[in-house]
Enzyme design. Structure first.
Site, PDB file in Angstrom:
ATOM      1  N   GLN A  59      -4.294  -1.610   9.588  1.00  0.00           N
ATOM      2  CA  GLN A  59      -4.193  -2.916   8.815  1.00  0.00           C
ATOM      3  C   GLN A  59      -4.815  -4.097   9.688  1.00  0.00           C
ATOM      4  OE1 GLN A  59      -3.371  -3.671   5.833  1.00  0.00           O
ATOM      5  NE2 GLN A  59      -3.750  -6.003   5.745  1.00  0.00           N
TER       6      GLN A  59
ATOM      7  N   LYS B  29       0.578  -1.128   0.033  1.00  0.00           N
ATOM      8  CA  LYS B  29      -0.076  -0.221   0.032  1.00  0.00           C
ATOM      9  C   LYS B  29       0.998   1.360  -0.092  1.00  0.00           C
ATOM     10  CE  LYS B  29      -3.887  -2.618   2.135  1.00  0.00           C
ATOM     11  NZ  LYS B  29      -4.408  -3.088   3.326  1.00  0.00           N
TER      12      LYS B  29
ATOM     13  N   ASP C 249     -10.854   2.632   4.277  1.00  0.00           N
ATOM     14  CA  ASP C 249     -11.148   1.150   4.111  1.00  0.00           C
ATOM     15  C   ASP C 249     -12.860   0.960   4.125  1.00  0.00           C
ATOM     16  OD1 ASP C 249      -9.661  -0.801   4.198  1.00  0.00           O
ATOM     17  OD2 ASP C 249      -9.035  -0.883   6.267  1.00  0.00           O
TER      18      ASP C 249
HETATM   19  N1  GUN Z   1      -6.912  -7.138   6.319  1.00  0.00           N
HETATM   20  C1  GUN Z   1      -7.213  -7.869   5.136  1.00  0.00           C
HETATM   21  N2  GUN Z   1      -7.949  -7.152   4.318  1.00  0.00           N
HETATM   22  C2  GUN Z   1      -7.928  -5.948   4.930  1.00  0.00           C
HETATM   23  C3  GUN Z   1      -8.676  -4.792   4.257  1.00  0.00           C
HETATM   24  O1  GUN Z   1      -9.147  -4.672   3.295  1.00  0.00           O
HETATM   25  N3  GUN Z   1      -8.269  -3.567   5.256  1.00  0.00           N
HETATM   26  C4  GUN Z   1      -7.671  -3.424   6.342  1.00  0.00           C
HETATM   27  N4  GUN Z   1      -7.486  -2.541   6.936  1.00  0.00           N
HETATM   28  N5  GUN Z   1      -7.024  -4.655   6.782  1.00  0.00           N
HETATM   29  C5  GUN Z   1      -7.306  -5.816   5.871  1.00  0.00           C
END
Ligand code: GUN
Length: 303
Positions: free
Chosen positions: A99, A55, A122
């Protein structure tokens, strides 16, 4: 034998990222603004480290600012929430992503609800989810957005099609179902406890598999010609200490029946990161009241 069109997530995400990079450059040229993303990682889960690094790298590659906060696994809930409270009013930060999963001693809901809705790139805040449900979506979860973009890249019009979503998570199943409903699909949300799941899947013109069970969906569950989107990321230890990734769909079987199908890896996963960039750009544009920068709402056509 593969007869389906393989939906190439790498190619599609490159198209989308290219669009975002152009919009970021446009935003900077017209308004001197650079979107800023803050990612927060608590602990040292190797898969999460890879996701967050990707990211960060993508944000920089597209011309955005990106700051990563790496916190030790023992970080208290109060300290994490205080970090979020300090990021919420920071004008240089337009999007905040913690995350998941966070360590067990931290309440995920508190983390999600402490993040400012306007910066919830998100799309997990209950207000973001509620806006999507009531047709007033602001920031939509990245994986569902990526799924819809891939589906719309394959199918010109979704009106009246039967979409079956297997999985009911807040992260994927529920939001993707609402996105498909907004596109005039008839939507069935099924899950691991659904009776005669195979028969329901067989009626799907669009099948989104987000159940988290390795290759659960077999070839004879697929309607001939259907569009199959596999969101599953099931890790299985393989030789050399590495993990091999499997989807929720048995690809070898399904690709002989489907009209189009995403592979795992190389499908939806790559779109998730690209859609996070769309959301960060969108958050920046919205927070600054900007109306003259075009946001990528769907995948641009192939050139
Ligand atoms: N962990 C797995 N997928 C995601 C996601 O789309 N967003 C976040 N913040 N954590 C994740």
């Amino acid at each position: 034998m593969t007869t389906a069109t393989i939906i190439d997530g790498k190619e599609a995400s490159a198209r989308l990222k290219d669009c975002v990079a152009k919009a970021v450059a446009d935003l900077k040229a017209k308004h001197g603004l650079v979107p800023g993303l803050a990612t927060v990682l608590v602990g040292e889960d190797p898969a999460s480290q890879v996701y967050v690094a990707s990211k960060q790298k993508t944000a920089h590659a597209l011309g955005m600012n990106s700051i990563q906060h790496n916190l030790p696994a023992a970080t208290s809930e109060a300290d994490l929430l205080n970090l979020l409270r300090s990021l919420n009013p920071d004008p240089a930060i337009n999007g905040i992503l913690v995350q998941l999963p966070v360590p067990k001693h931290i309440d995920t809901i508190k983390v999600i609800t402490t993040t400012a809705v306007a910066k919830d790139v998100d799309g997990l805040h209950p207000e973001s989810a509620g806006r999507l449900m009531s047709g007033r979506a602001a920031l939509v979860s990245c994986t569902p957005m990526g799924c819809l973009m891939l589906i719309k890249d394959v199918l010109a019009d979704l009106t009246g099609l039967h979409a079956v979503v297997v999985g009911r998570s807040n992260l994927v199943g529920k939001p993707v179902a609402h996105l498909l409903l907004n596109e005039n699909c008839t939507v069935t949300i099924a899950h691991s406890r659904t009776r005669d799941l195979a028969a329901i899947c067989r009626t799907a013109d669009i099948l989104v598999a987000a159940v988290g069970r390795k290759e659960m969906i077999r070839g004879d569950w697929i309607k001939p010609g259907a569009t199959v989107i596999d969101v599953g990321i099931n890790r299985v230890p393989a030789a050399g200490g590495k993990n091999k990734l499997y989807g929720d769909v048995n690809f070898a079987e399904a690709s002989a029946v489907a009209g189009a199908i995403t592979p795992v890896p190389g499908g939806v996963g790559l779109m998730t990161v690209a859609c996070l960039m769309v959301n960060t750009l969108k958050a920046c544009v919205t927070q600054n009241g900007i109306t003259d920068v075009a946001l990528p709402m769907r995948l641009p056509p192939r050139v």
